[in-house]
Design a protein around this motif. Structure first.
Motif, PDB file in Angstrom:
ATOM      1  N   GLY A   1       7.102  -0.373 -14.353  1.00  0.00           N
ATOM      2  CA  GLY A   1       5.488  -0.178 -13.563  1.00  0.00           C
ATOM      3  C   GLY A   1       5.528   1.471 -14.031  1.00  0.00           C
ATOM      4  O   GLY A   1       6.364   2.031 -15.256  1.00  0.00           O
ATOM      5  N   TYR A   2       5.097   2.294 -13.133  1.00  0.00           N
ATOM      6  CA  TYR A   2       4.714   4.447 -13.627  1.00  0.00           C
ATOM      7  C   TYR A   2       5.599   4.540 -13.397  1.00  0.00           C
ATOM      8  O   TYR A   2       5.599   5.323 -13.087  1.00  0.00           O
ATOM      9  CB  TYR A   2       3.106   4.171 -12.805  1.00  0.00           C
ATOM     10  CG  TYR A   2       2.640   3.653 -13.621  1.00  0.00           C
ATOM     11  CD1 TYR A   2       1.598   3.350 -15.110  1.00  0.00           C
ATOM     12  CD2 TYR A   2       1.236   2.727 -13.074  1.00  0.00           C
ATOM     13  CE1 TYR A   2       0.840   2.891 -15.506  1.00  0.00           C
ATOM     14  CE2 TYR A   2       0.096   2.087 -13.899  1.00  0.00           C
ATOM     15  CZ  TYR A   2       0.262   2.195 -15.365  1.00  0.00           C
ATOM     16  OH  TYR A   2      -0.709   1.443 -15.861  1.00  0.00           O
TER      17      TYR A   2
ATOM     18  N   LEU B   1       0.947  -0.823   0.001  1.00  0.00           N
ATOM     19  CA  LEU B   1      -0.224   0.242  -0.342  1.00  0.00           C
ATOM     20  C   LEU B   1       0.697   1.037   0.327  1.00  0.00           C
ATOM     21  O   LEU B   1       0.718   2.219  -0.881  1.00  0.00           O
ATOM     22  CB  LEU B   1      -1.036   0.297   1.348  1.00  0.00           C
ATOM     23  CG  LEU B   1      -1.927  -0.974   0.871  1.00  0.00           C
ATOM     24  CD1 LEU B   1      -2.626  -1.435   2.409  1.00  0.00           C
ATOM     25  CD2 LEU B   1      -3.082  -0.598   0.008  1.00  0.00           C
ATOM     26  N   PRO B   2       2.105   1.364   0.308  1.00  0.00           N
ATOM     27  CA  PRO B   2       2.845   2.588   0.649  1.00  0.00           C
ATOM     28  C   PRO B   2       2.826   2.780  -0.573  1.00  0.00           C
ATOM     29  O   PRO B   2       3.382   3.685  -1.119  1.00  0.00           O
ATOM     30  CB  PRO B   2       4.122   1.919   2.004  1.00  0.00           C
ATOM     31  CG  PRO B   2       3.029   1.739   2.434  1.00  0.00           C
ATOM     32  CD  PRO B   2       2.600   0.174   1.898  1.00  0.00           C
ATOM     33  N   TYR B   3       3.722   1.679  -1.228  1.00  0.00           N
ATOM     34  CA  TYR B   3       4.329   2.069  -3.068  1.00  0.00           C
ATOM     35  C   TYR B   3       3.244   2.015  -3.790  1.00  0.00           C
ATOM     36  O   TYR B   3       3.593   3.217  -4.149  1.00  0.00           O
ATOM     37  CB  TYR B   3       4.341   0.371  -3.187  1.00  0.00           C
ATOM     38  CG  TYR B   3       5.664   0.880  -5.108  1.00  0.00           C
ATOM     39  CD1 TYR B   3       6.634   1.068  -4.839  1.00  0.00           C
ATOM     40  CD2 TYR B   3       4.469  -0.149  -6.177  1.00  0.00           C
ATOM     41  CE1 TYR B   3       6.572   1.206  -6.723  1.00  0.00           C
ATOM     42  CE2 TYR B   3       4.989  -0.575  -6.369  1.00  0.00           C
ATOM     43  CZ  TYR B   3       6.127   0.689  -7.241  1.00  0.00           C
ATOM     44  OH  TYR B   3       6.243   0.639  -8.493  1.00  0.00           O
ATOM     45  N   TYR B   4       1.770   1.787  -3.373  1.00  0.00           N
ATOM     46  CA  TYR B   4       1.218   1.742  -4.511  1.00  0.00           C
ATOM     47  C   TYR B   4       0.457   3.598  -4.527  1.00  0.00           C
ATOM     48  O   TYR B   4      -0.588   4.199  -5.267  1.00  0.00           O
ATOM     49  CB  TYR B   4      -0.284   0.566  -4.818  1.00  0.00           C
ATOM     50  CG  TYR B   4       0.920  -0.426  -4.908  1.00  0.00           C
ATOM     51  CD1 TYR B   4       0.738  -0.226  -6.339  1.00  0.00           C
ATOM     52  CD2 TYR B   4      -0.179  -1.121  -5.444  1.00  0.00           C
ATOM     53  CE1 TYR B   4       1.382  -1.549  -6.877  1.00  0.00           C
ATOM     54  CE2 TYR B   4       0.454  -2.708  -5.213  1.00  0.00           C
ATOM     55  CZ  TYR B   4       1.058  -2.908  -6.359  1.00  0.00           C
ATOM     56  OH  TYR B   4       1.542  -3.627  -6.631  1.00  0.00           O
ATOM     57  N   ARG B   5       0.135   3.504  -3.164  1.00  0.00           N
ATOM     58  CA  ARG B   5      -0.142   4.964  -2.854  1.00  0.00           C
ATOM     59  C   ARG B   5       0.974   5.900  -3.921  1.00  0.00           C
ATOM     60  O   ARG B   5       0.674   7.452  -4.235  1.00  0.00           O
ATOM     61  CB  ARG B   5      -0.430   5.466  -1.416  1.00  0.00           C
ATOM     62  CG  ARG B   5      -1.689   4.605  -0.850  1.00  0.00           C
ATOM     63  CD  ARG B   5      -2.248   4.717   0.686  1.00  0.00           C
ATOM     64  NE  ARG B   5      -3.483   4.566   0.767  1.00  0.00           N
ATOM     65  CZ  ARG B   5      -3.939   3.513   1.593  1.00  0.00           C
ATOM     66  NH1 ARG B   5      -3.006   3.213   2.509  1.00  0.00           N
ATOM     67  NH2 ARG B   5      -4.933   2.980   2.101  1.00  0.00           N
ATOM     68  N   TYR B   6       1.967   5.622  -3.019  1.00  0.00           N
ATOM     69  CA  TYR B   6       2.889   6.917  -3.643  1.00  0.00           C
ATOM     70  C   TYR B   6       2.840   7.086  -5.162  1.00  0.00           C
ATOM     71  O   TYR B   6       3.622   8.217  -5.767  1.00  0.00           O
ATOM     72  CB  TYR B   6       4.975   6.161  -3.185  1.00  0.00           C
ATOM     73  CG  TYR B   6       5.528   6.814  -3.419  1.00  0.00           C
ATOM     74  CD1 TYR B   6       5.929   8.161  -2.645  1.00  0.00           C
ATOM     75  CD2 TYR B   6       7.067   7.085  -4.662  1.00  0.00           C
ATOM     76  CE1 TYR B   6       6.796   9.280  -3.012  1.00  0.00           C
ATOM     77  CE2 TYR B   6       7.925   8.214  -5.335  1.00  0.00           C
ATOM     78  CZ  TYR B   6       7.679   9.002  -3.948  1.00  0.00           C
ATOM     79  OH  TYR B   6       8.949   9.322  -4.453  1.00  0.00           O
TER      80      TYR B   6
ATOM     81  N   ILE C   1       9.509   4.875   0.956  1.00  0.00           N
ATOM     82  CA  ILE C   1       8.712   4.107   0.835  1.00  0.00           C
ATOM     83  C   ILE C   1       9.046   2.913   2.340  1.00  0.00           C
ATOM     84  O   ILE C   1       7.796   2.834   2.421  1.00  0.00           O
ATOM     85  CB  ILE C   1       8.255   3.132  -0.108  1.00  0.00           C
ATOM     86  CG1 ILE C   1       8.060   3.811  -1.323  1.00  0.00           C
ATOM     87  CG2 ILE C   1       7.354   1.841  -0.038  1.00  0.00           C
ATOM     88  CD1 ILE C   1       8.106   3.533  -2.996  1.00  0.00           C
ATOM     89  N   PHE C   2       9.995   2.882   2.541  1.00  0.00           N
ATOM     90  CA  PHE C   2       9.953   2.045   3.677  1.00  0.00           C
ATOM     91  C   PHE C   2       9.892   2.111   4.781  1.00  0.00           C
ATOM     92  O   PHE C   2       9.286   1.707   6.337  1.00  0.00           O
ATOM     93  CB  PHE C   2      11.710   1.075   3.991  1.00  0.00           C
ATOM     94  CG  PHE C   2      12.172   0.116   2.854  1.00  0.00           C
ATOM     95  CD1 PHE C   2      10.892  -1.404   3.338  1.00  0.00           C
ATOM     96  CD2 PHE C   2      13.058   0.043   2.041  1.00  0.00           C
ATOM     97  CE1 PHE C   2      11.807  -2.387   2.070  1.00  0.00           C
ATOM     98  CE2 PHE C   2      13.264  -1.476   1.403  1.00  0.00           C
ATOM     99  CZ  PHE C   2      12.927  -2.264   0.901  1.00  0.00           C
TER     100      PHE C   2
END
Length: 388
Positions: free
Chosen positions: A371-372, A293-298, A383-384
């Motif tokens: 990816g994007y 989730l932190p990655y995808y929200r970023y 992100i970590f």
């Protein structure tokens, strides 16, 4: 679809309550000496070991046991398995367990007849096999990795704080897989849920890439909806055969390369999660859950149309009155609610990580370009940190 691709999958699947009846017939196609690969001994407690031995005896095979494969198989264990295979001149490798056993078996298969150190050749230098490959079969007892139907192998080197996956050609893929959903009933809930999120993330890693109208995306949306429904049923009743069968079947199709056809593919969540596993030895699926989730929200803003589509087509969120940003955020909120509902690990602190480990984790993380967003080291650390 805009991408060019070639698709082939040679693995024969035997699926259902009677799948084991095919094992003796499959074994008859291969050589005399079989290296029987399994983990910590749960297959002896639940009776699967006895069924496998009966099939091996019926096929007249000589059995060489190779037990103790750990959840994150190590380079040292791989070298041990190669030594066993060489000393006993094995003809076939039969992995009984989950993805770790299958990954390990495939790594042994490309290493038995190779003089190079397997870690250096395949996982440090990413070379391809230049020697005879020993065939592999799988009796699956945990759904999640999809390793039963692909050429992938992931090995951990604790000395180097690295966990690396190598996707080999279809020559390395298992020749067959025995898939009885009942064999997954005895898994602890934690392991079942870890497998479920691993499946979900295999799909999202491929889904969150590209901007073209791609048939693969429509297939993946159906797989994700089905997985969410089945996961809820399996958590409520671990012996719901229909739910467990759908989870097992979805796992195979999530990562047998089919739904990735024509896709750029991301895989950065796996790179982040594998770094955590390399440092902490935590369960793979839960490391993915902690960082996803932190990655995808970023990266959400960089792939906004696809995240908005994800909200509508996977989670059924009404788009009326919502801007794409609101819709995309609502989709990730829905995924978070589902993850909490089924019991996923939601942060790295639960896996033993803290602020002092961020640099080490970043050192162990590979950066992907499909990816994007392509992350910088500073972004990886951020992100970590958000995942703690």
């Amino acid at each position: 679809m805009l991408g060019d691709f070639t698709y082939c999958n040679p693995t024969r699947l035997h699926f259902g309550k009677n799948a084991m009846s095919a094992l003796t017939e499959e074994l008859a196609k291969y050589g005399q000496t079989v290296q029987l690969i399994y983990g910590g001994g749960s297959i002896k407690r639940n009776g699967i070991y006895d069924q496998v031995i009966a099939a091996l005896e019926a096929a007249g095979k000589t059995v060489v046991e190779d037990a103790g494969v750990m959840p994150n198989p190590t380079a040292d264990k791989l070298r041990e398995g190669v030594k066993i295979a060489r000393e006993r001149n094995v003809d076939f490798l039969l992995a009984v367990g989950g993805g770790s056993c299958a990954d390990y078996a495939k790594a042994v298969s490309v290493s038995m007849n190779c003089d190079d150190d397997p870690w250096e050749k395949y996982f440090a230098r990413f070379e391809e096999p230049t020697c005879e490959i020993i065939p592999v079969g799988v009796v699956l007892t945990m759904a999640g990795t999809g390793s039963e139907m692909n050429g992938g192998s992931v090995i951990t080197n604790h000395e180097q704080n690295l966990k690396i996956g190598h996707v080999f050609s279809t020559d390395v893929a298992p020749k067959f897989a025995i898939m009885n959903p009942e064999f997954t009933y005895s898994l602890p809930k934690y392991q079942m849920v870890a497998g479920i999120f691993d499946i979900m993330n295999h799909i999202t890693e491929q889904y969150f890439s590209g901007t073209d109208d791609n048939t693969s995306d429509y297939i993946m949306e159906g797989l994700m909806r089905g997985l969410v429904k089945a996961s809820r049923a399996a958590v409520a009743n671990p012996e719901d055969y229909e739910a467990r069968s759908n989870i097992m079947w979805t796992a195979a199709w999530a990562l047998n390369t089919f739904v990735g056809c024509g896709k750029a593919q991301d895989w950065e969540v796996h790179m982040l999660g594998q770094a955590v596993s390399a440092v902490t030895d935590a369960t793979h699926g839960m490391t993915l859950a902690a960082v996803a989730l932190p990655y995808y929200r970023y990266i959400m803003d960089a792939g906004l149309p696809k995240f908005a589509r994800f909200a509508q087509n996977v989670w059924g969120i009404d788009a009326a009155g919502k801007a794409d940003e609101q819709l995309a955020a609502a989709g990730l909120d829905a995924m978070e609610a589902w993850m909490r509902e089924i019991g996923c690990v939601m942060n790295l602190a639960e896996l033993g990580c803290d602020e002092s480990m961020l640099e080490t984790l970043a050192d162990a993380t590979f950066v992907m370009e499909g990816g994007y967003r392509k992350l910088t080291r500073e972004e990886i650390i951020a992100i970590f940190r958000e995942s703690l």
